[in-house]
Design a protein around this motif. Sequence first.
Motif, PDB file in Angstrom:
ATOM      1  N   GLY A  55       0.791  -1.423   0.183  1.00  0.00           N
ATOM      2  CA  GLY A  55       0.000  -0.189   0.016  1.00  0.00           C
ATOM      3  C   GLY A  55       0.664   1.373  -0.110  1.00  0.00           C
ATOM      4  O   GLY A  55       2.260   1.273  -0.132  1.00  0.00           O
ATOM      5  N   PRO A  56       0.209   2.439  -0.192  1.00  0.00           N
ATOM      6  CA  PRO A  56       0.685   3.646   0.049  1.00  0.00           C
ATOM      7  C   PRO A  56       1.940   3.934   0.931  1.00  0.00           C
ATOM      8  O   PRO A  56       3.082   4.220   0.678  1.00  0.00           O
ATOM      9  N   ASN A  57       1.708   3.407   2.092  1.00  0.00           N
ATOM     10  CA  ASN A  57       2.588   3.734   3.515  1.00  0.00           C
ATOM     11  C   ASN A  57       3.664   2.647   3.494  1.00  0.00           C
ATOM     12  O   ASN A  57       4.537   2.688   4.146  1.00  0.00           O
ATOM     13  N   GLY A  58       3.684   1.624   2.498  1.00  0.00           N
ATOM     14  CA  GLY A  58       5.009   0.962   2.371  1.00  0.00           C
ATOM     15  C   GLY A  58       5.928   1.520   1.952  1.00  0.00           C
ATOM     16  O   GLY A  58       7.237   0.971   2.005  1.00  0.00           O
ATOM     17  N   ALA A  59       5.806   2.668   1.341  1.00  0.00           N
ATOM     18  CA  ALA A  59       6.857   3.785   0.870  1.00  0.00           C
ATOM     19  C   ALA A  59       7.880   4.109   1.894  1.00  0.00           C
ATOM     20  O   ALA A  59       9.210   4.221   1.663  1.00  0.00           O
ATOM     21  N   TYR A  60       7.523   4.095   3.160  1.00  0.00           N
ATOM     22  CA  TYR A  60       8.309   4.445   4.377  1.00  0.00           C
ATOM     23  C   TYR A  60       9.201   3.191   4.779  1.00  0.00           C
ATOM     24  O   TYR A  60       9.836   3.438   5.681  1.00  0.00           O
ATOM     25  N   ALA A  61       8.854   2.248   4.370  1.00  0.00           N
ATOM     26  CA  ALA A  61       9.722   0.853   4.753  1.00  0.00           C
ATOM     27  C   ALA A  61      10.606   0.257   3.723  1.00  0.00           C
ATOM     28  O   ALA A  61      10.254   0.407   2.579  1.00  0.00           O
ATOM     29  N   SER A  62      11.768  -0.334   4.009  1.00  0.00           N
ATOM     30  CA  SER A  62      12.742  -0.892   3.149  1.00  0.00           C
ATOM     31  C   SER A  62      13.366  -1.895   3.657  1.00  0.00           C
ATOM     32  O   SER A  62      13.550  -1.955   4.924  1.00  0.00           O
ATOM     33  N   ASP A  92      -0.594   0.234   7.925  1.00  0.00           N
ATOM     34  CA  ASP A  92      -0.068  -0.695   6.834  1.00  0.00           C
ATOM     35  C   ASP A  92       1.163  -0.199   6.260  1.00  0.00           C
ATOM     36  O   ASP A  92       1.356   0.058   5.053  1.00  0.00           O
ATOM     37  N   VAL A  93       2.210  -0.027   7.172  1.00  0.00           N
ATOM     38  CA  VAL A  93       3.559   0.285   6.570  1.00  0.00           C
ATOM     39  C   VAL A  93       4.184  -1.030   6.284  1.00  0.00           C
ATOM     40  O   VAL A  93       5.034  -0.956   5.193  1.00  0.00           O
ATOM     41  N   PHE A  94       4.165  -1.886   6.981  1.00  0.00           N
ATOM     42  CA  PHE A  94       5.020  -3.243   6.471  1.00  0.00           C
ATOM     43  C   PHE A  94       3.938  -4.490   7.097  1.00  0.00           C
ATOM     44  O   PHE A  94       3.054  -4.308   7.610  1.00  0.00           O
ATOM     45  N   GLN A  95       4.523  -5.628   6.687  1.00  0.00           N
ATOM     46  CA  GLN A  95       3.900  -6.998   6.753  1.00  0.00           C
ATOM     47  C   GLN A  95       4.476  -7.966   7.534  1.00  0.00           C
ATOM     48  O   GLN A  95       5.676  -8.213   7.193  1.00  0.00           O
ATOM     49  N   ILE A  96       3.900  -8.617   8.266  1.00  0.00           N
ATOM     50  CA  ILE A  96       4.647  -9.756   9.115  1.00  0.00           C
ATOM     51  C   ILE A  96       3.972 -11.280   8.758  1.00  0.00           C
ATOM     52  O   ILE A  96       2.824 -11.179   8.623  1.00  0.00           O
ATOM     53  N   THR A  97       4.656 -12.163   8.262  1.00  0.00           N
ATOM     54  CA  THR A  97       4.059 -13.464   8.140  1.00  0.00           C
ATOM     55  C   THR A  97       4.676 -14.403   8.690  1.00  0.00           C
ATOM     56  O   THR A  97       6.028 -14.471   8.927  1.00  0.00           O
ATOM     57  N   ASN A  98       3.767 -15.242   9.227  1.00  0.00           N
ATOM     58  CA  ASN A  98       4.409 -16.693   9.917  1.00  0.00           C
ATOM     59  C   ASN A  98       4.782 -17.756   8.794  1.00  0.00           C
ATOM     60  O   ASN A  98       3.876 -18.243   8.188  1.00  0.00           O
ATOM     61  N   LEU A 144      -0.490 -15.365  14.824  1.00  0.00           N
ATOM     62  CA  LEU A 144      -0.607 -15.622  13.486  1.00  0.00           C
ATOM     63  C   LEU A 144      -0.474 -17.281  13.223  1.00  0.00           C
ATOM     64  O   LEU A 144       0.283 -17.885  13.826  1.00  0.00           O
ATOM     65  N   GLY A 145      -1.626 -17.674  12.808  1.00  0.00           N
ATOM     66  CA  GLY A 145      -1.507 -19.046  12.163  1.00  0.00           C
ATOM     67  C   GLY A 145      -0.150 -19.434  11.226  1.00  0.00           C
ATOM     68  O   GLY A 145       0.155 -18.391  10.721  1.00  0.00           O
ATOM     69  N   VAL A 146      -0.166 -20.597  10.680  1.00  0.00           N
ATOM     70  CA  VAL A 146       0.804 -21.125   9.671  1.00  0.00           C
ATOM     71  C   VAL A 146       0.377 -20.335   8.367  1.00  0.00           C
ATOM     72  O   VAL A 146      -0.488 -20.427   8.060  1.00  0.00           O
ATOM     73  N   GLY A 147       1.403 -19.483   8.014  1.00  0.00           N
ATOM     74  CA  GLY A 147       1.053 -18.939   6.646  1.00  0.00           C
ATOM     75  C   GLY A 147       0.214 -17.804   6.739  1.00  0.00           C
ATOM     76  O   GLY A 147       0.173 -17.111   5.616  1.00  0.00           O
ATOM     77  N   GLN A 148      -0.001 -17.246   7.816  1.00  0.00           N
ATOM     78  CA  GLN A 148      -1.018 -16.260   7.970  1.00  0.00           C
ATOM     79  C   GLN A 148      -0.069 -14.829   7.899  1.00  0.00           C
ATOM     80  O   GLN A 148       1.064 -14.942   8.404  1.00  0.00           O
ATOM     81  N   ALA A 149      -0.829 -13.882   7.508  1.00  0.00           N
ATOM     82  CA  ALA A 149      -0.083 -12.497   7.360  1.00  0.00           C
ATOM     83  C   ALA A 149      -0.640 -11.329   8.293  1.00  0.00           C
ATOM     84  O   ALA A 149      -2.007 -11.613   8.121  1.00  0.00           O
ATOM     85  N   ALA A 150      -0.017 -10.286   8.372  1.00  0.00           N
ATOM     86  CA  ALA A 150      -0.717  -9.137   9.229  1.00  0.00           C
ATOM     87  C   ALA A 150      -0.133  -7.948   8.692  1.00  0.00           C
ATOM     88  O   ALA A 150       0.959  -7.979   8.666  1.00  0.00           O
ATOM     89  N   SER A 151      -0.977  -7.021   8.356  1.00  0.00           N
ATOM     90  CA  SER A 151      -0.433  -5.645   8.237  1.00  0.00           C
ATOM     91  C   SER A 151      -0.197  -4.879   9.132  1.00  0.00           C
ATOM     92  O   SER A 151      -1.002  -4.907  10.303  1.00  0.00           O
ATOM     93  N   ILE A 152       1.019  -4.302   9.422  1.00  0.00           N
ATOM     94  CA  ILE A 152       1.206  -3.512  10.664  1.00  0.00           C
ATOM     95  C   ILE A 152       1.417  -2.139  10.349  1.00  0.00           C
ATOM     96  O   ILE A 152       2.059  -1.551   9.521  1.00  0.00           O
ATOM     97  N   GLY A 153       0.711  -1.333  11.409  1.00  0.00           N
ATOM     98  CA  GLY A 153       1.076   0.244  11.354  1.00  0.00           C
ATOM     99  C   GLY A 153       1.894   0.662  12.422  1.00  0.00           C
ATOM    100  O   GLY A 153       2.109  -0.337  13.483  1.00  0.00           O
ATOM    101  N   VAL A 154       2.362   1.793  12.539  1.00  0.00           N
ATOM    102  CA  VAL A 154       3.177   2.766  13.245  1.00  0.00           C
ATOM    103  C   VAL A 154       2.399   3.674  14.001  1.00  0.00           C
ATOM    104  O   VAL A 154       2.126   4.845  13.261  1.00  0.00           O
TER     105      VAL A 154
END
Length: 812
Positions: A55-62, A92-98, A144-154
């Motif tokens: 998403g748009p806020n993903g530009a703040y993460a690298s 929605d800055v970055f995503q964490i995945t199990n 987070l279940g196996v393979g499950q992902a979450a969008s993380i905000g700051v």
Amino acid sequence: MTHRRKFLLGVGSLAAGGAAAMGSGAFTSVSANRSISVEVAGDSSALLGMQPSSGPNGAYASLEGGTLGIDFSNSEFDASGVGSDSVYQFDDVFQITNNGTQTIYVWASVDFSDVGFEPGDVYFYPDGNEDKKLRNDTDEVLGLGVGQAASIGVYVDSTAVTDGGTLSVTINATVDKPESSGAVDPVGGDFAIVTTNPTESNEYGSLQSAIDNVSGSTIHVEPGTYEEIAENRDAYGTTNSPYSFGLFVDVDGLTILGVDESGDPITDSDDVQATIVSQTSSPFGTNGPFVAADGVTIHGVELRANPEASPNKNVEVSGDNFTLRHSVVVPNDGGGGVYFNDSGVQSFSLENNLIEGGVTVNNGAGNDSSASNRVLQNNTLSEVGFQGAIDHIEWLNKAAGGATLEDNEFTADDTPPVWGIGTLHDAPWPWATWIEANSFENGGVLAWTGSDARATTSEFEYDYDGDESAETVTYPTREIGTQISEQLDRAATDDTVLVAPGSYEETLTVDERVTLEGVTDPTDGDPATVDGTVSVQADGATVRKVRFAPSTVFQPGGIDPSVLLVTGDDVTVEANLLEGIRADNTTVPDGIDTPATINAIHVFDASESPVGGVVVQDNTVRDIVNDGDVSKEWPHYGGASAIKVQGTVDGVDIFGNTVEDVYSAGWTWGIVSTHTTTDGYGSVSPKSVAVEGNSIRRLNTAGSQFSPTTDPTSAPYPGSAFGVDGNADADLVSVTNNNFVQVPIGAVTKDPDHTLDVTQNWWGDDTGPGTLVGNPVEDASTGAVANGAGSAVSVQVEGGSFRFDPWSSSSI
């Protein structure tokens, strides 16, 4: 003056090498921070994957060197970073995945030393829900279940900050939930687990208890058997509430997710490990789960009806946008599987399930939207039914909508696999597409008008006006059935009866001008196969793309068996496969004086008005064997014909057919024109028979079970690719541009009065046809002698003659 400082969060990744050392991707806890410097394939490949959001806020993460950095210096607020005395929420800055093999709990620890921020000024949160602080193990942790992902905000509160700095953040993950924390799911709701041995605060021993007590989006159901009942629930919008159900799902957007022992989501209905057994018995409604909420998903569980209850619906759905995936539905014997009830249901998806009892779309479901919104795909189920409005039936007062049916396997035997009754929304429906796009274990046959399934009228008796006497209620029915004969009876003039791949043990009669057609090539895979025979009596009928392979071994006595018999005018027989046909005359019962002679395709008439306009083209006839004992007298041996034209027939085109491997202890024909004897007007012969472009090979060939002799008058007879037999007229037949290969005789004539023209055929050798020993043949026009190395021409009656010169010098 307001001072702005660059704000950088360094978020490290889990080392792939370290994870591997723990074995098979399993871990009990891990901390990943900026100080870890390990070469990895990128955060998304680690067991705890992190990557910038799309998403748009993903530009703040690298991602740099295995570290996820968050830098707001390029934000819209100021080129140098976020301002002081302000509160920011960056969703929605970055995503964490199990990426591991177990359910985990995740939280962040922020190092506030040497910076102007205080604990609570900066934290992470899931999916736009800033009230859920993933900042340490005393607040919320993210499940987070196996393979499950979450969008993380700051979240950043710089109200009291005068100097900026760089924060170091550690992401923590563990398979055991910290006791002092609450668990949230990827959208910030409760993270709930149903287990047979609940010990944590977010674990439940009952699925219904979890549904009733959590606000989350996903409930993980661990392996085990769960006996469930939901009592005193309001449903159906009637005054008869409350009701009891096996489950009552009234939480919008809820996912019930079956997992294996490692917490990995089930991905195949064959591997389901959690079984939900209903404990209710309802005379009205459903004996199992009732889904009242919208957007519900049930994934990877078995839903089993109360074994003590009377047959009824197992799963009933009144909520829209329902999904059932990788699950098993087991009703009681005679009960229904999944039932979509009323117009609140306009969309659903059923994919990769085993559904016993089938699916019913009932009374208003789908009546206000496109069928593309309702999908049944890759399921194994008995049937799908659509139940629309029927006059005078108060509980069926709305049209039912269609669905997309694709790659399902239907197992219905004594009921139609797909059916629709009453008024159907947005009809006509693509019934022909359905029969092509799905498989049918016990047969799938459709009477197709060209635009819709052929409708017939059904009726039942019902006292709809309350006068204590039953009235007749009529309604239209449409179906994909399981029997070809039933759909031939249903079909009207010019309909097409489409036959899905499968085996049909039937004796068929086509007595209406229809097309009987298999939906696949009969020579490929598992085509539509008739284990029996067909008699095509109707003028203008067509039989196309059907495989005929009767399992019956025909015996001596009675009328010669014909697998595909044509007695109608203007009949087309094309692109069929006839094979595996057998007869046995070895043993003849007392009193039987005629052998069994096999005819694969037989065009026949014995009336004064000849049959004509028949086309036999592009068929394959192969593997015919008529066994017998030539050491004994007649009728211990009979004949075999791949294609026979007989009697009062005037006009048959036999084009482009393939005949091979035909064997008989008696006479053997690839294609034959022969007479019949009738009462009252004697012997009659076919006229206007055109034989062109056919390929005939291996008929009683040398070395076979029935090798020919060199004496054409004895049995077994040499096999002949083409013949004019009996009293048939040779000059009423044209035979050209055919291949006669690996056959003892290419052509036979038994007509003493006329010349048989067989010029321009390929005899298997460029030197042309040969002759049998003691039976020399000359061309009636050129005088050329048939002394080539190809298949023979044979005159088997005094006065008979051939024209065979010129012949083709190569295969046609």
